[in-house]
Write an enzyme that holds these catalytic residues in place. Structure first.
Site, PDB file in Angstrom:
ATOM      1  N   HIS A  79      23.693  42.988  29.286  1.00 38.75           N
ATOM      2  CA  HIS A  79      24.358  43.609  30.427  1.00 38.75           C
ATOM      3  C   HIS A  79      24.337  45.122  30.260  1.00 38.75           C
ATOM      4  O   HIS A  79      24.759  45.614  29.213  1.00 38.75           O
ATOM      5  CB  HIS A  79      25.794  43.087  30.544  1.00 38.75           C
ATOM      6  N   ASP A  88      21.970  42.584  33.200  1.00 36.23           N
ATOM      7  CA  ASP A  88      22.646  42.117  34.414  1.00 36.23           C
ATOM      8  C   ASP A  88      23.804  43.012  34.814  1.00 36.23           C
ATOM      9  O   ASP A  88      24.343  43.764  33.998  1.00 36.23           O
ATOM     10  CB  ASP A  88      23.213  40.696  34.188  1.00 36.23           C
TER      11      ASP A  88
HETATM   12 NI    NI Z   1      26.273  38.617  35.817  1.00 38.06          NI
END
Ligand code: NI
Length: 417
Positions: A368, A226
């Site tokens: 991430h 992400d």
């Molecule tokens: Ni996020």
């Protein structure tokens, strides 16, 4: 592809080949492998049950397999591929049962048909009369008329016919020379033979971007990243994934896709899936429906400008969604089954073991790609998962065959019913 599974204490080894651009054949292979594995599970358990991809995790390949299954092309020519599915089962008493079935695949129409359908019905008597070595223990009249269960055409036009004879299920193989074989074939059979004799092979013109994978059969996981793309860390991750032959999904913010369009394009070009992670990363539950829609639309536009297509999936920031958000986003909401907490620990020594501890087949994993410490743990994570037997796939691949509906929330692939 291949897998080793432990089913009721028995080891099952399967190896098979998919042919790109022939979905009819590939789903035929999948269905046969699953049915064969289901049968092995049912036979091993008094309570029945079905095969689960988790049975193919961490299976030690040192044992001698008691069931070997293969599905491979055996011969190809012109627009025809001859494809054979074979099972060899060694029972607890050491008795071996073998079965096989050969199919013809038309590489233009994609049609799959049983090779025994290429014989004229009248040819069966001729084949029966040639079957030699009928076991003496077979006395039943039906057993004296073995039916062909498998036919393989040879490159010179000879036929190999397998028949199963009687209650002991022994397979007899009869080879019929090319001079006699042609008269035994029907029209379809003669056409197939003519194709097989041509030296060139015509393969489908359109091959899918990604190899077919069936996540009911092999243990799959979808790694998701992400908040990118980031011009520095995202390309580093792409290199690791490419070196490991792993696919993943990137939930990008519109702001970062607009700031780093070349990196977004690099992600798409590598075959990874891309999802919408909103433009400015707000708590969507605190916005109005119109503001949610604006976050979505601006992000779609930024990703489309960078990659040429709108993302089919979305992930709400912080996983925060309610009925209003679900209705407003207009895409399937992909949350996660395993949260690495990589952003919190910033320590591969913590988040890699956490993922390995919590992961199960079908899981979506949250990470991430904007943090160097996350990138630092990916080589080890990907290698460990693949060593356990996981196939690392995109979110659309993970859910293939099950619907992903707009406004619905998904965390992992549902188990096969
Ligand atoms: Ni996020």
């Amino acid at each position: 592809m291949s897998l080793t599974a432990v089913v009721g204490g028995r080891q099952v080894r399967a190896s098979w080949t998919y042919l790109d651009g022939l979905p009819g054949l590939n789903s035929h292979v999948d269905a046969w492998l699953l049915a064969t594995l289901d049968k092995a599970v049912a036979a091993a358990s008094p309570y029945g049950g079905r095969y689960r991809p988790g049975m193919a995790l961490n299976a030690s390949p040192s044992q001698v397999p008691s069931l070997t299954v293969t599905a491979e092309p055996v011969l190809a020519g012109g627009t025809v591929v001859l494809f054979r599915e074979k099972a060899r089962d060694t029972g607890a008493d050491g008795k071996i049962t073998e079965s096989s079935e050969t199919f013809t695949v038309d590489t233009v129409s994609g049609e799959v048909r049983r090779a025994v359908e290429l014989l004229r019905p009248e040819a069966l008597d001729g084949i029966r009369s040639r079957v030699s070595g009928v076991p003496a223990d077979i006395a039943a009249p039906a057993a004296k008329q073995p039916a062909p269960t498998d036919v393989v055409l040879g490159p010179a036009g000879e036929l190999q016919v397998a028949t199963v004879q009687g209650p002991s299920r022994r397979a007899g193989i009869t080879t019929i020379p090319a001079s006699d074989a042609e008269a035994m074939l029907n029209d379809a059979g003669r056409k197939v033979l003519a194709q097989l004799r041509s030296p060139a092979v015509t393969l489908p013109a359109t091959a899918p971007a990604l190899r077919h994978v069936n996540c009911d059969l092999v243990p799959c996981a979808a790694l998701t990243y992400d908040d990118g793309p980031d011009a520095k860390t995202t390309p580093q991750l792409l290199t690791i994934l490419q070196d490991q032959n792993a696919q993943a999904t990137f939930f990008m913010t519109g702001a970062n896709a607009a700031a780093h369009p070349a990196t977004a394009r690099q992600v798409a070009d590598a075959g990874h899936a891309i999802g919408n992670h909103t433009y400015s990363h707000p708590y969507l539950t605190k916005l109005t429906p119109a503001a949610v829609k604006s976050e979505m639309d601006r992000t779609d536009a930024a990703i489309r400008a960078a990659t040429g297509s709108s993302p089919p999936l979305m992930r709400p920031p912080y996983g925060a969604a309610d009925a209003m958000v679900q209705a407003a986003v207009g895409k399937p909401l992909i949350i996660w089954a395993v949260d690495s907490l990589d952003w919190q620990s910033k320590n591969p020594a913590l988040f890699v073991p956490k993922v390995l501890r919590e992961i199960t087949p079908g899981a979506v994993v949250l990470m991430h790609d904007v943090d160097p410490t996350t990138i630092a743990g990916q080589q080890e994570l990907v290698t460990s998962l693949q060593t356990q037997g996981y196939q690392l796939v995109t979110v659309p691949q993970l859910f293939e065959g099950t619907p992903l509906l707009p406004g619905h929330v998904y965390r992992s692939r549902p188990e096969r019913k």
